[in-house]
Design a protein around this motif. Structure first.
Motif, PDB file in Angstrom:
ATOM      1  N   ALA A  93       0.903  -1.201  -0.063  1.00  0.00           N
ATOM      2  CA  ALA A  93      -0.007   0.071  -0.013  1.00  0.00           C
ATOM      3  C   ALA A  93       0.921   1.123   0.072  1.00  0.00           C
ATOM      4  N   SER A  94       0.317   2.371   0.066  1.00  0.00           N
ATOM      5  CA  SER A  94       1.041   3.683  -0.247  1.00  0.00           C
ATOM      6  C   SER A  94       1.278   4.095   1.313  1.00  0.00           C
ATOM      7  N   THR A  95       0.748   3.846   2.111  1.00  0.00           N
ATOM      8  CA  THR A  95       0.826   4.355   3.430  1.00  0.00           C
ATOM      9  C   THR A  95       0.639   3.306   4.551  1.00  0.00           C
ATOM     10  N   GLN A  96       1.058   3.503   5.944  1.00  0.00           N
ATOM     11  CA  GLN A  96       0.910   2.551   6.876  1.00  0.00           C
ATOM     12  C   GLN A  96      -0.557   2.248   7.235  1.00  0.00           C
ATOM     13  N   SER A  97      -1.271   3.280   7.192  1.00  0.00           N
ATOM     14  CA  SER A  97      -2.927   3.363   7.674  1.00  0.00           C
ATOM     15  C   SER A  97      -3.274   2.365   6.655  1.00  0.00           C
ATOM     16  N   GLN A  98      -3.119   2.529   5.319  1.00  0.00           N
ATOM     17  CA  GLN A  98      -3.770   1.753   4.311  1.00  0.00           C
ATOM     18  C   GLN A  98      -3.363   0.280   4.607  1.00  0.00           C
ATOM     19  N   ALA A  99      -2.060   0.182   4.872  1.00  0.00           N
ATOM     20  CA  ALA A  99      -1.606  -1.405   5.187  1.00  0.00           C
ATOM     21  C   ALA A  99      -2.497  -1.874   6.243  1.00  0.00           C
ATOM     22  N   GLU A 100      -2.457  -1.142   7.358  1.00  0.00           N
ATOM     23  CA  GLU A 100      -3.463  -1.647   8.510  1.00  0.00           C
ATOM     24  C   GLU A 100      -4.663  -2.055   8.082  1.00  0.00           C
ATOM     25  N   GLU A 101      -5.128  -1.233   7.498  1.00  0.00           N
ATOM     26  CA  GLU A 101      -6.700  -1.520   6.968  1.00  0.00           C
ATOM     27  C   GLU A 101      -6.722  -2.817   6.236  1.00  0.00           C
ATOM     28  N   LEU A 102      -5.810  -2.857   5.356  1.00  0.00           N
ATOM     29  CA  LEU A 102      -5.838  -4.184   4.386  1.00  0.00           C
ATOM     30  C   LEU A 102      -5.542  -5.250   5.338  1.00  0.00           C
ATOM     31  N   VAL A 103      -4.784  -5.577   6.138  1.00  0.00           N
ATOM     32  CA  VAL A 103      -4.482  -6.474   7.239  1.00  0.00           C
ATOM     33  C   VAL A 103      -5.744  -6.838   7.921  1.00  0.00           C
ATOM     34  N   ALA A 104      -6.208  -5.969   8.488  1.00  0.00           N
ATOM     35  CA  ALA A 104      -7.348  -5.863   9.437  1.00  0.00           C
ATOM     36  C   ALA A 104      -8.535  -6.380   8.262  1.00  0.00           C
ATOM     37  N   LEU A 105      -8.767  -6.190   7.174  1.00  0.00           N
ATOM     38  CA  LEU A 105      -9.944  -6.579   6.630  1.00  0.00           C
ATOM     39  C   LEU A 105      -9.652  -8.178   6.103  1.00  0.00           C
ATOM     40  N   ALA A 106      -8.281  -8.448   5.745  1.00  0.00           N
ATOM     41  CA  ALA A 106      -8.229  -9.793   5.443  1.00  0.00           C
ATOM     42  C   ALA A 106      -8.311 -10.833   6.654  1.00  0.00           C
ATOM     43  N   GLN A 107      -7.836 -10.319   7.758  1.00  0.00           N
ATOM     44  CA  GLN A 107      -8.082 -11.201   9.203  1.00  0.00           C
ATOM     45  C   GLN A 107      -9.408 -11.203   9.451  1.00  0.00           C
ATOM     46  N   SER A 108     -10.344 -10.231   9.122  1.00  0.00           N
ATOM     47  CA  SER A 108     -11.585 -10.335   9.654  1.00  0.00           C
ATOM     48  C   SER A 108     -12.488 -11.200   8.844  1.00  0.00           C
ATOM     49  N   LYS A 109     -11.995 -11.316   7.363  1.00  0.00           N
ATOM     50  CA  LYS A 109     -12.606 -12.202   6.549  1.00  0.00           C
ATOM     51  C   LYS A 109     -11.816 -13.696   6.540  1.00  0.00           C
ATOM     52  N   ASN A 110     -10.924 -13.952   7.371  1.00  0.00           N
ATOM     53  CA  ASN A 110     -10.173 -15.043   7.237  1.00  0.00           C
ATOM     54  C   ASN A 110      -9.717 -15.446   6.067  1.00  0.00           C
ATOM     55  N   LEU A 111      -8.928 -14.398   5.635  1.00  0.00           N
ATOM     56  CA  LEU A 111      -8.376 -14.752   4.189  1.00  0.00           C
ATOM     57  C   LEU A 111      -6.924 -14.303   4.344  1.00  0.00           C
ATOM     58  N   LYS A 112      -6.252 -14.941   3.269  1.00  0.00           N
ATOM     59  CA  LYS A 112      -4.659 -14.648   3.143  1.00  0.00           C
ATOM     60  C   LYS A 112      -4.303 -13.446   2.341  1.00  0.00           C
ATOM     61  N   LEU A 113      -3.339 -12.822   2.815  1.00  0.00           N
ATOM     62  CA  LEU A 113      -2.962 -11.579   2.265  1.00  0.00           C
ATOM     63  C   LEU A 113      -1.341 -11.426   2.523  1.00  0.00           C
ATOM     64  N   ALA A 114      -0.484 -11.637   1.498  1.00  0.00           N
ATOM     65  CA  ALA A 114       0.802 -11.366   1.450  1.00  0.00           C
ATOM     66  C   ALA A 114       1.456 -10.334   0.604  1.00  0.00           C
ATOM     67  N   VAL A 115       2.694  -9.890   0.733  1.00  0.00           N
ATOM     68  CA  VAL A 115       3.391  -8.900  -0.091  1.00  0.00           C
ATOM     69  C   VAL A 115       4.560  -9.626  -0.754  1.00  0.00           C
ATOM     70  N   GLY A 116       4.762  -9.163  -1.818  1.00  0.00           N
ATOM     71  CA  GLY A 116       5.709  -9.770  -2.748  1.00  0.00           C
ATOM     72  C   GLY A 116       7.284  -8.902  -2.569  1.00  0.00           C
ATOM     73  N   ASN A 117       7.670  -9.152  -1.362  1.00  0.00           N
ATOM     74  CA  ASN A 117       9.151  -8.512  -1.220  1.00  0.00           C
ATOM     75  C   ASN A 117      10.068  -9.624  -1.533  1.00  0.00           C
ATOM     76  N   ILE A 118      10.579  -9.711  -2.887  1.00  0.00           N
ATOM     77  CA  ILE A 118      11.053 -10.956  -3.524  1.00  0.00           C
ATOM     78  C   ILE A 118      12.372 -11.346  -3.109  1.00  0.00           C
ATOM     79  N   GLU A 119      13.148 -10.372  -2.308  1.00  0.00           N
ATOM     80  CA  GLU A 119      14.602 -11.113  -1.762  1.00  0.00           C
ATOM     81  C   GLU A 119      14.160 -11.814  -0.640  1.00  0.00           C
ATOM     82  N   ARG A 120      13.290 -11.745  -0.056  1.00  0.00           N
ATOM     83  CA  ARG A 120      12.895 -12.960   1.036  1.00  0.00           C
ATOM     84  C   ARG A 120      13.061 -14.219   0.259  1.00  0.00           C
TER      85      ARG A 120
END
Length: 337
Positions: A93-120
């Motif tokens: 996301a573009s901001t921390q607050s947006q990222a927090e909202e996305l994570v909270a939404l995924a958790q509330s719906k029991n869905l998987k959400l991950a980001v592609g930080n490729i070097e990991r």
């Protein structure tokens, strides 16, 4: 084994890479590609429906989002609301607050959400983590990351070298050291007055380990490396060549998991060893890790709090550079007027 029905969003540079590896992986069934500005698939791609917009009746489980960064928040939000698991390119996301909202939404719906930080998912990072975990370097002191070269084909307003390249090093530093603070930032704008294309960022972990990230779009040759300094040794990693080397005095005689490797000792008594790395394309390893995550198994992807912090670190670094420590665009012609 049931294939994971997958829909790809975005067919730019990274989208084409995701298209290739998804179609090469038998665990995923790519059912459609969505891109509002693309009229055809790459010539090398297998046939798959290409839509300008997502059809209401398209059935799939997983969305892979490789759209422009400014669209991530709204696109991922809509996909989660439609009950799809989401894997989104960095940054999530573009901001921390947006990222927090996305994570909270995924958790509330029991869905998987991950980001592609490729070097990991770069195999050489696994080797580095094994080196650090073994204790052979002693107490960690400082990390130095270099990610240089590769000016983007199309630099949009709002993009910059921290958002494009710095996100990788900051995320890896966080992965290795735990939660971080941004303590300093400085940047240059050499090609366009509103966009910085080189930056230096300093960080500190809660345990006092420091780190420096240098990123730029200017270096003609692509360079990707990390240097980890400990109280008793040094580890050098090249992400591109996927090499991991350890240096130090007296390390050869240490009782470590690397004792059986073919150490070399120079005339000054410096011990050196190459840590074995099984080479593999990071994008393909990323799909392996994504499959583990979707299957409820251990993985290395950034999710939850780590996903949020990966966005937060970039946001903090951008603010440091933009607010007080940016070196503005310099036009040599102005000195001749």
């Amino acid at each position: 084994m049931t294939k994971i029905r997958t829909c790809l969003f975005g067919l730019g540079h990274m989208g084409k890479n995701h298209l290739r590896v998804l179609q090469e992986d038998s665990r995923y069934e790519l059912v459609a590609v969505i891109d509002p500005v693309t009229d055809s698939l790459p010539a090398t791609a297998q046939a798959v429906p290409l839509y300008k917009h997502l059809p209401d009746d398209l059935a799939f489980e997983l969305a892979v989002v490789a759209a422009p960064t400014e669209l991530h928040y709204s696109l991922v939000t809509g996909l989660l609301q439609r009950n799809h698991h989401v894997f989104v390119e960095k940054p999530a996301a573009s901001t921390q607050s947006q990222a927090e909202e996305l994570v909270a939404l995924a958790q509330s719906k029991n869905l998987k959400l991950a980001v592609g930080n490729i070097e990991r998912c770069n195999p050489v990072v696994g080797a580095l983590r094994k080196v650090i975990g073994s204790g052979i370097l002693g107490r960690l002191v400082h990390l130095n990351g270099l990610r240089a070269g590769g000016f983007p084909r199309n630099v949009k307003p709002g993009n910059n070298v921290i958002l494009d390249l710095g996100v990788h090093e900051l995320d890896l530093f966080r992965m290795i050291l735990g939660p971080l603070d941004i303590v300093h930032g400085i940047g240059h704008s050499t090609q366009m007055s509103s966009i910085y294309d080189a930056a230096e960022i300093s960080v500190r972990s809660k345990q006092g380990v420091t780190g420096t990230v240098h990123v730029n779009w200017l270096t003609p040759q692509r360079m990707r490396s990390i240097r980890v300094t400990g109280s008793e040794g040094l580890c050098l990693v090249d992400y591109i060549q996927q090499t991991c080397e350890v240096f130090g005095n007296g390390l050869k005689s240490k009782d470590s998991i690397f004792a059986s490797l073919p150490w070399q000792t120079d005339a000054q008594g410096l011990d050196t060893v190459q840590i074995p790395v099984v080479a593999k394309e990071s994008l393909k390893e990323q799909l392996d890790q994504l499959h583990l995550y979707l299957s409820g198994k251990d993985h290395v992807l950034a999710i939850g709090a780590e996903l949020i912090e990966s966005v937060s670190l970039v946001e903090q670094a951008e603010k440091q550079v933009a607010s007080a420590h940016v070196l503005p665009f310099h036009d040599p012609q102005s000195e001749r007027r």
